[in-house]
Design an enzyme around this catalytic site. Structure first.
Site, PDB file in Angstrom:
ATOM      1  N   MET A  98     -12.125   4.803  -0.880  1.00 34.67           N
ATOM      2  CA  MET A  98     -12.898   5.195   0.404  1.00 34.67           C
ATOM      3  C   MET A  98     -13.373   6.513  -0.027  1.00 34.67           C
ATOM      4  SD  MET A  98      -9.972   3.520   3.241  1.00 34.67           S
ATOM      5  CE  MET A  98      -8.515   3.761   1.845  1.00 34.67           C
TER       6      MET A  98
ATOM      7  N   MET B 259      -8.953   8.505  -0.763  1.00 34.16           N
ATOM      8  CA  MET B 259      -9.678   9.132   0.535  1.00 34.16           C
ATOM      9  C   MET B 259     -10.129  10.587   0.124  1.00 34.16           C
ATOM     10  SD  MET B 259      -7.603   7.535   3.638  1.00 34.16           S
ATOM     11  CE  MET B 259      -6.702   6.038   3.426  1.00 34.16           C
TER      12      MET B 259
ATOM     13  N   SER C 199       0.775  -1.034  -0.146  1.00 36.07           N
ATOM     14  CA  SER C 199       0.035   0.041   0.186  1.00 36.07           C
ATOM     15  C   SER C 199       0.953   1.317   0.054  1.00 36.07           C
ATOM     16  CB  SER C 199      -0.972   0.093   1.196  1.00 36.07           C
ATOM     17  OG  SER C 199      -1.587   1.410   1.245  1.00 36.07           O
TER      18      SER C 199
ATOM     19  N   ASP D 248      -4.704   3.614  -2.187  1.00 40.07           N
ATOM     20  CA  ASP D 248      -5.945   4.029  -1.181  1.00 40.07           C
ATOM     21  C   ASP D 248      -6.405   5.543  -1.634  1.00 40.07           C
ATOM     22  OD1 ASP D 248      -6.472   1.874   0.478  1.00 40.07           O
ATOM     23  OD2 ASP D 248      -4.200   2.285   1.400  1.00 40.07           O
TER      24      ASP D 248
ATOM     25  N   ASP E 272      -7.188  -6.197   4.358  1.00 46.08           N
ATOM     26  CA  ASP E 272      -6.511  -4.630   4.275  1.00 46.08           C
ATOM     27  C   ASP E 272      -6.431  -4.248   5.968  1.00 46.08           C
ATOM     28  OD1 ASP E 272      -5.437  -2.399   4.076  1.00 46.08           O
ATOM     29  OD2 ASP E 272      -6.782  -1.467   2.567  1.00 46.08           O
TER      30      ASP E 272
ATOM     31  N   MET F 209     -12.040  -5.441   5.413  1.00 47.73           N
ATOM     32  CA  MET F 209     -11.245  -4.557   6.145  1.00 47.73           C
ATOM     33  C   MET F 209     -10.921  -5.123   7.516  1.00 47.73           C
ATOM     34  SD  MET F 209     -10.296  -1.928   4.185  1.00 47.73           S
ATOM     35  CE  MET F 209      -9.763  -0.863   5.373  1.00 47.73           C
TER      36      MET F 209
ATOM     37  N   HIS G 158      -1.208  -1.472  -4.183  1.00 47.11           N
ATOM     38  CA  HIS G 158      -2.555  -1.029  -3.682  1.00 47.11           C
ATOM     39  C   HIS G 158      -2.538   0.517  -3.642  1.00 47.11           C
ATOM     40  CE1 HIS G 158      -6.231  -1.814  -1.720  1.00 47.11           C
ATOM     41  NE2 HIS G 158      -6.042  -0.678  -0.570  1.00 47.11           N
TER      42      HIS G 158
ATOM     43  N   HIS H 101      -8.223   1.231  -4.115  1.00 51.79           N
ATOM     44  CA  HIS H 101      -9.320   1.085  -3.058  1.00 51.79           C
ATOM     45  C   HIS H 101      -9.928   2.546  -2.807  1.00 51.79           C
ATOM     46  CE1 HIS H 101      -9.983   0.148   1.427  1.00 51.79           C
ATOM     47  NE2 HIS H 101     -11.381   0.223   0.941  1.00 51.79           N
TER      48      HIS H 101
END
Length: 233
Positions: A66, A35, A8, A33, A173, A135, A31, A64
């Protein structure tokens, strides 16, 4: 399904993302993330950075999201170069339609569940997905401690995947490290997101291989396959 390790970049140095991506080129996916400071209380990167990162590495990108309103934004991450796009069940208004759109655009479609969200209510959606992400911490920040209470949920998700005879991936994760990855593998996970366990190591590439070895050893024999290259859908 062969074990996969996805470092990540949330734990990487954001000022030198291209170099950090190259440091883990032996990983299966990178990965990413995303957000928005609304769905989770943190703000990271968006479509332009994903597009630039995709040009800087040959490792496929696992995004991913979020974020709020993934129905609107998720397809743009496929267009930016993501090979896998994960939306949250808690945020998607029309998860089946969204998963189909992601697949139609050429990426793998994945659905993530927060720790408090049970998998059973989404059983009928599983055939529409390529991966489920359980998660193992509350989403929003890296470096959190692994939640052991998620192990039964991982097992239940694997049971449902097997029940329907699906060839889909089960990702975990949050808090994945050398001390927790074996428990996740034993419970049924085969895709592991690791942040600080990789980028906090002196040799990130070596950390990836060590985590892969631990997960392989802990994977039940019935689920082991011969390892080979893993590519986007």
């Amino acid at each position: 399904m062969a074990v996969q390790i996805n470092p990540s970049i949330l734990s990487a140095d954001f000022s030198r993302l291209a170099e950090e991506a190259k440091a883990v080129e032996g990983a299966d996916w990178l990965h990413v993330d995303v957000m928005d400071n609304h769905f989770v209380p943190n703000l990271t990167l968006g479509v332009p950075v994903v597009e630039a990162l995709g040009k800087a590495t040959d490792t496929p990108l696992d995004c991913h999201l979020m974020i709020e309103d993934p129905d609107r934004w998720a397809p743009q991450y496929v267009e930016a170069g993501a090979g896998s796009v994960t939306f949250h069940a808690e945020a998607a208004a029309a998860p089946v339609r969204l998963a189909r759109e992601i697949r139609t655009k050429g990426a793998r479609a994945s659905m993530a569940l927060k720790p408090a969200t049970p998998i059973d209510q989404y059983e009928d959606l599983l055939p529409e997905l390529d991966m489920v992400l359980v998660m193992t911490v509350e989403p929003g920040f890296g470096g959190q401690a692994f939640l052991d209470i998620m192990l039964p949920k991982i097992r239940r998700t694997r049971e449902l995947i097997s029940k329907h005879g699906l060839e889909m991936w089960l990702q975990v994760d949050g808090g994945v490290s050398a001390s927790t990855i074996e428990r996740c593998a034993e419970a049924g996970a085969d895709v592991f997101v690791a942040g600080s366990a990789v980028y906090g190591a002196q040799d990130p590439a070596k950390a990836v291989e060590e985590l892969r070895g631990l997960a392989r050893q802990a994977t039940p024999i019935a689920r082991r396959t011969e390892d080979g290259p893993v590519t986007a859908r």
